[in-house]
Motif scaffolding. Structure first.
Motif, PDB file in Angstrom:
ATOM      1  N   LEU A   4       0.835  -1.198   0.000  1.00 53.55           N
ATOM      2  CA  LEU A   4       0.000   0.000   0.000  1.00 53.55           C
ATOM      3  C   LEU A   4       0.876   1.257   0.000  1.00 53.55           C
ATOM      4  O   LEU A   4       0.700   2.190  -0.781  1.00 53.55           O
ATOM      5  CB  LEU A   4      -0.914  -0.007   1.242  1.00 53.55           C
ATOM      6  N   ASN A   8       1.217   4.155  -2.925  1.00 54.89           N
ATOM      7  CA  ASN A   8       1.009   5.577  -2.646  1.00 54.89           C
ATOM      8  C   ASN A   8       2.166   6.440  -3.134  1.00 54.89           C
ATOM      9  O   ASN A   8       1.955   7.485  -3.718  1.00 54.89           O
ATOM     10  CB  ASN A   8       0.809   5.803  -1.151  1.00 54.89           C
ATOM     11  N   TRP A   9       3.371   5.974  -2.862  1.00 58.59           N
ATOM     12  CA  TRP A   9       4.533   6.747  -3.304  1.00 58.59           C
ATOM     13  C   TRP A   9       4.607   6.819  -4.809  1.00 58.59           C
ATOM     14  O   TRP A   9       4.971   7.822  -5.382  1.00 58.59           O
ATOM     15  CB  TRP A   9       5.823   6.161  -2.729  1.00 58.59           C
ATOM     16  N   PHE A  12       2.082   9.234  -5.982  1.00 58.01           N
ATOM     17  CA  PHE A  12       2.549  10.587  -5.702  1.00 58.01           C
ATOM     18  C   PHE A  12       3.580  11.031  -6.740  1.00 58.01           C
ATOM     19  O   PHE A  12       3.523  12.145  -7.275  1.00 58.01           O
ATOM     20  CB  PHE A  12       3.152  10.648  -4.299  1.00 58.01           C
ATOM     21  N   TYR A 265      -6.081  13.867  -5.620  1.00 61.91           N
ATOM     22  CA  TYR A 265      -6.330  13.500  -4.225  1.00 61.91           C
ATOM     23  C   TYR A 265      -7.691  13.932  -3.707  1.00 61.91           C
ATOM     24  O   TYR A 265      -8.250  13.318  -2.820  1.00 61.91           O
ATOM     25  CB  TYR A 265      -5.216  14.066  -3.333  1.00 61.91           C
TER      26      TYR A 265
END
Ligand SMILES: Nc1ncnc2c1ncn2[C@@H]1O[C@H](COP(=O)(O)OP(=O)(O)OP(=O)(O)O)[C@@H](O)[C@H]1O
Ligand SMILES: [Mg+2]
Lengths: 294, 238
Positions: A4, A8-9, A12, A265
């Motif tokens: 997870l 996310n990274w 991003f 986001y």
């Protein structure tokens, strides 16, 4: 848990790169807009039309020649000539009448939008890039990322450095800076300001035309894009300060990042951030982040 | 009086919108310096701007060395041989001192950048500073220098000592005297009576948009009544 975090990274990093590439495109479009605005006080509401028309011309030239670079240069040159013609035939006659010039440019943009719709229709076009740009480049964190989008960042850097060199290291740049400061005084010193205006209009329109080809290659071309890039240019210049190339860079970065992060986001509030930035700048620094008070 | 007429203004009328600011100004200037004095708001700056083509003339004529310039663009008027040093100096904040000089040093003549740096050593010291970073006196010298580098036959100066410290006013006065002896014509708008009379013997007094009086520095200096009437200044105590 670990995957997870990993995802996310990655997201991003990709969103950040998307923001950077969008900022690059906004910068190329807005740099010409801010030069014209800063020197001539013309709010050229047809700037987005020049972007879109440049893109369509680039598409046609690209389809006919199969050469992307030729498409880019021809579209830039044709739009530069169109910009010079606009200044000579229309805006030059309304010198000093800012509102009249803005209204005339709105008229031009409406006519141009209809003509483009009549000729190219409502479908979406994409300018063909050379095949080596359709590959993916491996980037730490982000993984594979489109080479075409990275090209956009490279082009923005070239445009930014090029404009910096022209403005700060050449005689014509010196004249443009002096004209942005005080065009009446410059002319009273014997400088042919009307010709400088035509030249700067050509540079600004040429950049917008080339941006249209680049935007049409990496993203796409369709009716409505003209208004979108006009709006982004307006906001970028309000945030960055009129007439300032570094201001356009900072403004483009802020606006594009806010837009991209916002959409990724908090999709519901995506557009709100752009306007929040604009309101904040106007409240605390009405001349823009890099603009001089008038 | 000089024989060559550099500037001839005849019955000049200028309006800002509906307000009539210059009511038929006529004057001639040659190689002998002329000072224009007059109280605030009498139209001195408007006259300078009209001559340079920066505000349009409603009627009347302006000639530079016998050539009609009314209706020409400012750059065309400047190229007939006029150097303009505007009120408030108007140096370019985005240009360095050196760039200001490079901007106008395009003509052949007695004024060169080297010579400017000799006469204004302060500008040489600050050559890489931006126009906005200069003191008022330095800005004034820069505004004069960039106009001189056009090698003009006539300089039009609008209140070059306004807002300067007394010691700098003296420096500027000395510079104006030096320019005078170079054979450059000089039209000097000046509210500082002492500076005006030190530089020019011939004086024009502007009042309500016309040249109300033509006189000499010595005559006006002697006549306090005239000074009070036209300039609102006098050493008379009431
Ligand atoms: N741009 C303008 N628009 C409207 N009125 C103006 C404008 N500039 C000047 N005026 C008016 O025209 C008149 C003459 O102004 P001008 O600046 O020529 O006077 P001046 O003699 O140079 O004054 P000062 O000694 O204060 O510099 C004044 O009443 C002024 O208010
Ligand atoms: Mg004045």
């Amino acid at each position: 848990m670990e995957t997870l975090l990993d995802i996310n990274w990655r997201l991003f990093a990709v969103v950040t790169l998307n923001g950077l590439t969008l900022a690059s495109l906004y910068f190329i479009v807005a740099s010409g807009f801010t030069l014209i605005f800063g020197l001539m006080r013309i709010i050229n509401m047809a700037h987005g039309s020049i972007y879109l028309l440049g893109g369509y011309i680039g598409y046609e030239v690209g389809a006919a020649t199969g050469n992307w670079l030729v498409a880019l240069l021809v579209a830039g040159a044709v739009m530069a000539l169109a910009g010079a013609a606009l200044q000579i035939a229309i805006f030059g006659w309304m010198q000093g009448q800012d509102l009249r010039q803005a209204l005339a440019s709105i008229g031009i943009s409406i006519v141009a939008a209809d003509q483009m719709l009549a000729y190219w229709g409502g479908s979406t076009y994409q300018v063909d890039l050379p095949s080596y740009f359709s590959s993916f480049v491996s980037i730490p964190l982000a993984g594979g990322y489109s080479a075409a989008r990275l090209l956009l960042i490279g082009l923005a850097v070239i445009v930014g450095v090029g404009l910096w060199v022209v403005l700060n290291r050449t005689r014509i740049g010196m004249l443009i800076r002096a004209g942005v400061d005080d065009r009446d005084m410059l002319e009273a010193l014997g400088k042919n300001v009307p010709v400088i205006f035509v030249g700067v209009f050509a540079i600004g329109a040429g950049l917008a035309g080339m941006a249209g080809v680049v935007g049409g290659s990496v993203l796409s071309l369709s009716p409505g894009e003209d208004a979108r890039y006009l709006l982004s240019s307006l906001i970028v210049v309000i945030v960055g300060g009129m007439g300032s190339i570094p201001g356009a860079a900072v403004g483009a970065l802020l606006v594009a990042m806010a837009e991209t992060y916002g959409l990724a986001y908090t999709p519901t509030y995506g557009v709100v951030y752009t306007f929040a930035i604009m309101v904040a700048v106007l409240a605390f620094r009405p001349q823009g982040l890099m603009g001089r008070a008038v | 009086m000089s024989t060559e007429t550099l500037l001839a203004v005849d019955d000049l009328h200028v309006f800002y919108g509906a307000s009539h600011v210059l009511h038929g100004v006529s004057l001639e200037a040659g190689t002998e310096p002329v000072a224009i004095v007059g109280r605030n708001g009498m139209g001195k700056t408007t006259l300078c701007k009209a001559v340079m083509g920066l505000v349009p003339a409603r009627s009347g004529s302006i000639q530079v060395r016998g050539r009609a310039v009314t209706g020409l663009r400012p750059y065309q008027i400047a190229r007939t041989g006029l150097g303009y040093v505007p009120q408030g100096r108007r140096v370019f904040p985005s240009l360095s001192v050196e760039e200001h000089l490079l901007l106008t040093a395009r003509t052949r003549g007695r004024w060169t950048i080297e010579r400017i740096y000799e006469i204004f050593p302060r500008l040489a010291e600050r050559r890489s500073n931006g126009g906005g970073a200069l003191s008022g006196g330095e800005q004034q010298m820069l505004a004069i220098a960039r106009a001189l580098l056009l090698n003009p036959s006539l300089l039009i100066m609008d209140e070059p000592t306004e807002g300067l410290a007394p010691v700098v006013v003296n420096q500027v006065t000395e510079i104006l005297k030096a320019i005078r002896s170079e054979g450059v014509g000089l039209v000097l708008v000046e509210q500082n009576f002492a500076v005006a009379t030190a530089v020019a013997e011939r004086l024009l007094v502007m009042m309500n948009g016309t040249v109300a009086l033509e006189t000499t520095a010595s005559a006006l200096s002697r006549d306090e009544d005239l000074q009070r009437r036209y300039l609102g200044v006098s050493s008379h105590a009431h």
